[in-house]
Structure formats: structure tokens, C-alpha cells
Enzyme design. Structure first.
Site, short mmCIF file in Angstrom:
data_model
loop_
_atom_site.label_atom_id
_atom_site.label_comp_id
_atom_site.label_asym_id
_atom_site.label_seq_id
_atom_site.Cartn_x
_atom_site.Cartn_y
_atom_site.Cartn_z
N GLY A 110 0.81 -1.22 0.00
CA GLY A 110 0.00 0.00 0.00
C GLY A 110 0.84 1.27 0.00
O GLY A 110 0.41 2.31 -0.50
N GLU A 113 1.59 1.78 -3.48
CA GLU A 113 0.35 2.16 -4.16
C GLU A 113 0.05 3.64 -3.92
O GLU A 113 -0.40 4.35 -4.82
CB GLU A 113 -0.81 1.28 -3.69
CG GLU A 113 -0.61 -0.17 -4.11
CD GLU A 113 -1.85 -1.01 -3.88
OE1 GLU A 113 -2.10 -1.36 -2.72
OE2 GLU A 113 -2.57 -1.31 -4.84
N GLU A 133 2.06 -8.06 -2.08
CA GLU A 133 0.71 -8.50 -1.73
C GLU A 133 0.46 -9.99 -1.95
O GLU A 133 -0.17 -10.64 -1.12
CB GLU A 133 -0.35 -7.69 -2.51
CG GLU A 133 -0.67 -6.33 -1.91
CD GLU A 133 0.26 -5.22 -2.35
OE1 GLU A 133 1.34 -5.52 -2.88
OE2 GLU A 133 -0.11 -4.04 -2.17
C1 HXC Z 1 2.13 -3.74 10.44
C2 HXC Z 1 4.41 -3.58 10.34
C3 HXC Z 1 4.37 -3.62 8.91
C4 HXC Z 1 3.09 -3.71 8.29
C5 HXC Z 1 6.42 -3.48 9.53
N1 HXC Z 1 5.69 -3.49 10.66
N2 HXC Z 1 5.64 -3.56 8.46
N3 HXC Z 1 3.30 -3.64 11.09
N4 HXC Z 1 2.02 -3.78 9.10
N5 HXC Z 1 2.95 -3.70 6.96
C6 HXC Z 1 6.17 -3.41 12.05
C7 HXC Z 1 6.81 -4.72 12.52
O1 HXC Z 1 5.82 -5.63 12.88
C8 HXC Z 1 7.63 -4.24 13.68
O2 HXC Z 1 6.77 -3.97 14.76
C9 HXC Z 1 8.15 -2.89 13.18
O3 HXC Z 1 7.24 -2.48 12.15
C10 HXC Z 1 9.54 -2.97 12.58
O4 HXC Z 1 9.52 -3.95 11.56
P1 HXC Z 1 10.40 -5.31 11.61
O5 HXC Z 1 9.66 -6.35 10.86
O6 HXC Z 1 10.83 -5.62 13.00
O7 HXC Z 1 11.69 -4.84 10.82
P2 HXC Z 1 12.60 -5.73 9.86
O8 HXC Z 1 12.85 -7.07 10.49
O9 HXC Z 1 13.78 -4.88 9.54
O10 HXC Z 1 11.74 -5.97 8.55
C11 HXC Z 1 11.26 -4.88 7.79
C12 HXC Z 1 10.26 -5.41 6.72
C13 HXC Z 1 9.16 -6.23 7.43
C14 HXC Z 1 11.00 -6.27 5.70
C15 HXC Z 1 9.67 -4.18 5.99
O11 HXC Z 1 8.63 -5.43 8.51
C16 HXC Z 1 8.04 -6.61 6.54
O12 HXC Z 1 8.14 -7.51 5.69
N6 HXC Z 1 6.90 -5.93 6.69
C17 HXC Z 1 5.70 -6.21 5.91
C18 HXC Z 1 5.80 -5.53 4.55
C19 HXC Z 1 4.63 -5.91 3.65
O13 HXC Z 1 4.46 -7.09 3.29
N7 HXC Z 1 3.84 -4.93 3.25
C20 HXC Z 1 2.70 -5.11 2.37
C21 HXC Z 1 1.43 -5.31 3.20
S1 HXC Z 1 0.07 -5.72 2.16
P3 HXC Z 1 7.02 -4.60 16.22
O14 HXC Z 1 5.83 -4.12 17.00
O15 HXC Z 1 7.09 -6.07 16.04
O16 HXC Z 1 8.32 -3.99 16.66
C22 HXC Z 1 -0.50 -4.23 1.62
C23 HXC Z 1 -1.83 -4.26 0.91
C24 HXC Z 1 -2.25 -2.90 0.45
O17 HXC Z 1 0.09 -3.23 1.82
C25 HXC Z 1 -3.69 -2.63 0.71
C26 HXC Z 1 -4.11 -1.22 0.36
C27 HXC Z 1 -3.68 -0.16 1.31
#
Ligand code: HXC
Length: 259
Positions: A110, A113, A133
Site C-alpha cells: 500500500g 500504491e 501482496e
Molecule cells: C504492520 C508492520 C508492517 C506492516 C512493519 N511493521 N511492516 N506492522 N504492518 N505492513 C512493524 C513490525 O511488525 C515491527 O513492529 C516494526 O514495524 C519494525 O519492523 P520489523 O519487521 O521488525 O523490521 P525488519 O525485520 O527490519 O523488517 C522490515 C520489513 C518487514 C521487511 C519491511 O517489517 C516486513 O516484511 N513488513 C511487511 C511488509 C509488507 O508485506 N507490506 C505489504 C502489506 S500488504 P514490532 O511491533 O514487532 O516492533 C498491503 C496491501 C495494500 O500493503 C492494501 C491497500 C492499502
């Protein structure tokens, strides 16, 4: 409670900062609602000439939707609400003023996006962009499947969407996903300088230029040409056009009023 989106005015520039840095600025409901209401308000504010969007903290522009909030949803009700208006990120495209995104660190799902719905993207060298996604069992459903192919072409868009791979800033620049890459320490200044420069142009011209390119792109060629002629003719009637010419003749700095 800390604001999920910070808002600041600098003359004719509005600066929005996604502000959940400890959660990598992932988008929760509050951030989504606040972004939408701020954008709607700013779009109707004649004093705002450009909007700059950035992410707080060192690690991310935005890591996407708040995955921690993912759970069961009532898809039918959601679809009923969104069917005519499209996804909420579409709000970015209804904003009259140009929007510049300053992207650092993670720009995922997102987050990308949102960045794609902005008009100009500047990235710092540490930026990593991806649409992950499919790894979550969903697809980019906030306009990402449509905007990415329009921005970079079908082949690269399919690669990014299906592979979910993160691409670094330099690669994003090579494929046209961002317009400029700067060192991390220079991102804010570079983005603000660009936004300020655009805010110094006659504001009706920059608004109409955005409209002509974005709306025209969705139209058949002839309709796009008609849109361009209409907007271009409207601009010949403005005081700012005369002021620009007068300032040129008189070798002075123009003063634009948005009329
Ligand atoms: C909620 C998130 C998050 C997310 C990171 N965090 N991304 N929380 N939603 N999308 C939080 C982690 O849980 C963590 O919180 C803190 O941020 C730091 O992230 P870490 O994971 O500890 O850091 P790191 O190990 O360095 O990894 C970074 C990362 C990973 C590779 C970016 O966080 C990750 O893969 N995040 C998800 C990215 C993703 O898949 N995004 C797409 C989502 S789907 P805590 O509390 O544990 O410290 C999407 C659909 C769109 O976006 C819909 C329309 C809007």
C-alpha cells in the site's frame, strides 16, 4: 495520542508526513481516514499549490497496510461501498494540486500504491520498492495493478507484482518508477526544493497540466486532445498568464495570484 499523519504549511506548500515510524509507517485505519480528510480539505484550499508527502523516521516511507490488523473481512459490504468510488487511495488522484512523494527506506504494498498515486516520486538511495501482496494471499487492490503497468509497462509490472521482489532505488529509476534518486541525507531538501519550485509557478497552470496528463492518459487520443485544447484555452484567460509575460518583458520576478 500522536497524530498518524503530521501536517505542516510552508507558504504555499502543504507537507504531510506519515507518522507511525515504529511500525514503519504502515497504514492503519486512523492514518487512512486522516490522509483522506486532509487531502480533500487541501484540494479545496486555493492557497495550497503543491503537496509534499513523506514518511517519518529513518527506516521507511511506508511498509504498506497494517498487517497486524488483517483479519476476517466482510468483502461484500466492502465491495458495495467501494464499487463506485474505487479504493480510498484514489483520493490522491482527485486532488487538484500536484503531489510530490519523497521516498526513503521501505516503500511496500500500500505504501507503493500511495506513492504511485502521487504525481512525482523522488527516492533516496536506500529506498526499496515492492508489491508483496501476493505473499499475503491478496493482490495490490488499491489501484496498484493498474497504476504500475501504466507507469512502467506491462512486462516489468507483471514481474514486480508476481515476484514480489524488492527493487532498489537505482533500478526503480531505471524503469521509470521514480523520477530522481538522491543521497539519503539530501532527500528532504531535494523534495522540498522541487515542490517549492513548482509552487512558484502559476497554480492554475500546474493544476491543469496535472489534469491534462492524468485524465488525458485514460482517454482515447482524440478525447485527450480535446481536453488539452479546453484546458489550454482556459489558461489563456488568466491574469497569471499576462503577469508571466509582463514580468518577462520587464525583467522582474512574477507575482502569481492563481487567477
Ligand atoms: C504492520 C508492520 C508492517 C506492516 C512493519 N511493521 N511492516 N506492522 N504492518 N505492513 C512493524 C513490525 O511488525 C515491527 O513492529 C516494526 O514495524 C519494525 O519492523 P520489523 O519487521 O521488525 O523490521 P525488519 O525485520 O527490519 O523488517 C522490515 C520489513 C518487514 C521487511 C519491511 O517489517 C516486513 O516484511 N513488513 C511487511 C511488509 C509488507 O508485506 N507490506 C505489504 C502489506 S500488504 P514490532 O511491533 O514487532 O516492533 C498491503 C496491501 C495494500 O500493503 C492494501 C491497500 C492499502
Amino acid at each position: 495520542m500522536t497524530e498518524t499523519v503530521l501536517f505542516e504549511r510552508k507558504d504555499n506548500l502543504a507537507i504531510l508526513t506519515l507518522n507511525r515510524p515504529d511500525q514503519l509507517n504502515s497504514i492503519d485505519e486512523d492514518m487512512r481516514n486522516r490522509l483522506q480528510s486532509l487531502l480533500r480539505e487541501l484540494s479545496n484550499d486555493a492557497d495550497v499549490r503543491v503537496i509534499l508527502l513523506k514518511g517519518a523516521g529513518e527506516r521507511a516511507f511506508c511498509a504498506g497496510a497494517d498487517i497486524k490488523g488483517f483479519g476476517k473481512v466482510d468483502s461484500t459490504a466492502g465491495y458495495r461501498n467501494q464499487r463506485l468510488d474505487g479504493h480510498w487511495i484514489h483520493t490522491f488522484e482527485t486532488v487538484r494540486q500536484p503531489i510530490v512523494a519523497a521516498i526513503h527506506g521501505y516503500c511496500l504494498g500500500g505504501g507503493l500504491e500511495i506513492a504511485m498515486a502521487c504525481d512525482i516520486r523522488i527516492a533516496s538511495e536506500d529506498a526499496q520498492l515492492a508489491l508483496p501482496e501476493v505473499t499475503h494471499g491478496i493482490i495490490p487492490g488499491a489501484g496498484g495493478t493498474q497504476r504500475l503497468a501504466r507507469l512502467i509497462g506491462m512486462g516489468p509490472a507483471l514481474y514486480m507484482t508476481l515476484s514480489a521482489e524488492r527493487i532498489p532505488a537505482a533500478e526503480a529509476h531505471r524503469i521509470g518508477l521514480v523520477s530522481k534518486v538522491v543521497p539519503r541525507a539530501e532527500l528532504e531538501t531535494a523534495a522540498e526544493q522541487l515542490a517549492t519550485k513548482i509552487a512558484g509557478f502559476p497554480p492554475l497552470a500546474t493544476r491543469y497540466a496535472k489534469e491534462a496528463v492524468k485524465r488525458g492518459f485514460e482517454m482515447p487520443y482524440g478525447d485527450g486532445m480535446a481536453l488539452e485544447i479546453g484546458l489550454s484555452t482556459l489558461l489563456t484567460t488568466t491574469e497569471d498568464r499576462l503577469e508571466a509575460a509582463a514580468a518577462f518583458r520587464e525583467k522582474r520576478k512574477p507575482v502569481f495570484k492563481g487567477r
